[in-house]
Enzyme design. Sequence first.
Site, mmCIF file in Angstrom:
data_model
loop_
_atom_site.group_PDB
_atom_site.id
_atom_site.type_symbol
_atom_site.label_atom_id
_atom_site.label_comp_id
_atom_site.label_asym_id
_atom_site.label_seq_id
_atom_site.Cartn_x
_atom_site.Cartn_y
_atom_site.Cartn_z
ATOM 1 C CG HIS A 1 -2.124 -0.895 1.170
ATOM 2 N ND1 HIS A 1 -2.879 -0.857 0.052
ATOM 3 C CD2 HIS A 1 -2.301 -2.109 1.913
ATOM 4 C CE1 HIS A 1 -3.938 -1.878 0.242
ATOM 5 N NE2 HIS A 1 -3.665 -2.461 1.230
ATOM 6 C CE LYS B 1 -12.767 5.233 2.635
ATOM 7 N NZ LYS B 1 -13.645 5.784 1.524
#
Length: 910
Positions: free
Chosen positions: A133, A567
Amino acid sequence: MTESSSTRDQLRREGFEQIDETLATLIDCLGEALKSLGEDALLPYLPWSGTVPEDHPPEGTQQLYSIGFQLLNMVEERVAAGIRREREKTLGADSIRGLWPRALKDMSAMGLAPQEIIEVLRDVDVQPVLTAHPTEAKRSSVRERHRALYDELVRSEYPKYTEREQRRIRARMVTALETLWRTGEIHLVRPDLFRELRDAIHYLRDLFPHALNRLDLHFTEAWRDAGFPMETLRAAENVPRLSFGTWIGGDRDGHPLVTPEVSRETLGMLRKAALQLLHRELLTLGTQLTLSRQLNEVPDELETRIDELTFTLGDESVSTALHNRFHEEPWRHLAALMAARLERQIEGLPGYAGPEAFGEDLRLLGESISTTGCTHIDEQYIRPLRQKLDIFGFHLATLDVRQNSEFHDQAIAQLLTAAGVADGENYAKWPEEERLALLESELKSPRPFLHDTASAGEQADLVLDAYRVLGDEIALHGKQGLGALIVSMTRQLSDLLGVFLLAREAGLMESTADGPICPLEVVPLFETMDDLERAPGILDAYLSHDFVKRRGASTQQVMLGYSDSNKDCGILTAAWSLHRAQEALTSTAVNHGIRLRFFHGRGGTISRGAGPTHWFMAALPHGSLTGSFRMTEQGETIAQKYANLANATYNLELLLAGTAITTAHHRQAAPAPDPADPFVPALSSASQHAYQQLLHSPGFIDFYRQATPIDALENSRIGSRPARRTGKKGHSIADLRAIPWVFSWTQARFYLPGWFGVGSALEELKTSDPGQFAALKAALPHSAFLSYTLTNVETNLASANLDLMRSYADLVADEELRERFMAIIVAEFERTRTLLADLFDGDMRARRPRMTKTLDIREAPLRVLHRQQVELLAQWRELVAAERDSEAEAMFPKLLLSINAISSGLRTTG
């Protein structure tokens, strides 16, 4: 205060003193390096060397502070290792929570006998999964300089060096810092996948094997020191089990550069690296096998195998040279022939058919050398190599293949359209019943829709070609190097069954008497709060399906996403949703007679699931850990946890021992109700409401995009993967990946995803029912889940900084927008901090001195960097708005260096 707590306090103080002293030495060396490089203007701005001038610092301050933080991080790691050593000396090895001596002691206290502990350890199967990532902000060249400097730091600790020897070490430190200063620190070009893979291979091939030697020794010593019989341990062979996985080259979710050919090349690079690892280990082993045939009886089986390998090597000059050199040392001769065979295999020539054949030769070496009475050689040198073969095989790490369910829907729609199925182009919009009816019908037939040379469309071709790569790998090398087929954003049963349809189309199926099966496990990834709530029903239907039951597997892997859930609904609600989902999924699996293997997709920050590994495990729902445990290791956390041997060994031991003791606890102890559980649903609901109300407020996206460096991150070259799943820049939080979402709030020192909403939830409880708030406070110390979650929230709050938040908020052009959202954020910040101090009965600074130390020592230089970044953002955005693209591009490296420097100081990105 007890004697042990007094000793711990004393060791902590000594650690703080060592940090200050060692850091001062390194900063002094840095100053010397700057002098030699002619960077005298920077000397007054050296961090931690006195009062820094308040005027505008000169060019190069960002790099100076970035390197300073890198040195501080290195010092903290080294001092922590030293303090653990001192603690073991004074309080005993079992005083260190999370390591093997304590874990074995705790298992014994549960009433487990050695053989019963072995039975637990047989089921312990841990796999860290390295991912790429976009959170590793440092180039590999910089990490090489770090390793050189760290080695000198370790040498400097030896107390018997003379003054002249210490001066030489210091001179080498100065040289290393000179080189580091002139080594480009940031990615001016986005790194490609293969550079990310090579970085991962460095850890897998060059560092982890050495850490495993120490790890095995630590476990063996702890077992022996506990008074347990060694024969019981050795009879169990390789327990507990540790292996490694990777997503690099296999994770296709929103990453268009991960093509089928990339996956094919990735598998080849991993295989080659595994053979290189074993070849290196064999050469090292050979130096220990110097037993002479004149002094030892050589078994016939050994002589026969030497002759066989000599004959089959296929290179007479090499086999003759090995015979002439090692004939009088037959065990070394066999090891040298094995190494020569591996070397040919590395070059692409015929060699061992597989790891099993290589293992047979290792077995022969060990058993035959034991007949001479040299059992210590087998124990200390050959057995560890057999263990590495078991761990790394000929594949190094298993490669998972991940793709988004929506992408699969597009691929299936293209196949249906090409095959002439009515309304096939709208497959993604079909009702679930209609999708399942089609899949049920098609999975009964081995007939593909299309010939394997036909193209149905871009998405279909990419999925099918990727699966064909996996089929080729199985045919040529077996399944050992392949992991699972992971479906991100799993929303319903058809998302999983659709994978079987695609596998059938690609020829990735195996025939059995009962019908076809998929040779690779299909794994759901539940990420959003809604998907987590639906997860138990989806799993129940999936495990009930004939196609799945036909595999006859005793375990089923389920992946949990910690990033998108946070999120989506905020930290407290995400944590609670994940907790409840694990409970329900575990119960579902038990009903099917299946053990779950949870794969925890934890990121590098608390907002994305990070936290101390052993505390994370202790907070897992009772019964959810059956021994098998997978966890992502993402971005910068790989370097932080594994860049040096001592730290790598420590973190791997935490992972293994933590899994073992948690598994034992889940099996042996009766489930006890968590006293805080009754309070959490209401807290979760209120927290979610506050969090989502903020995100959905008109103008919030504009505030967010101006008050954080998200636009700079979207243009950065930190990782190969785009910041957004669709690759488009815009005003959609839903499309934005969780990593840049968290990264941007972290850089601006809001840390907002890690705490917002918690204060509102606690205030609502305290205001509406003070008695219940008091009951929650009393229950909190006895709640593993809520204590862990709120401690993490408190850590985020402590890392945030109100003054710096306001500095970044000043970048918001609309004053009304700025004041409105800052009023909301500041009020929630103060509310959360006050109520957590009430719950925990004291301010964090007094209760957590180690955390306070690490925050305080960073704050002054970080303030300088943040102020610079705010100025740079303002200038860069003006250039971008004026379409002065070349000037904006020219200053962008300064902005990247600013991001990198702050990341070093905070020890986190996204």
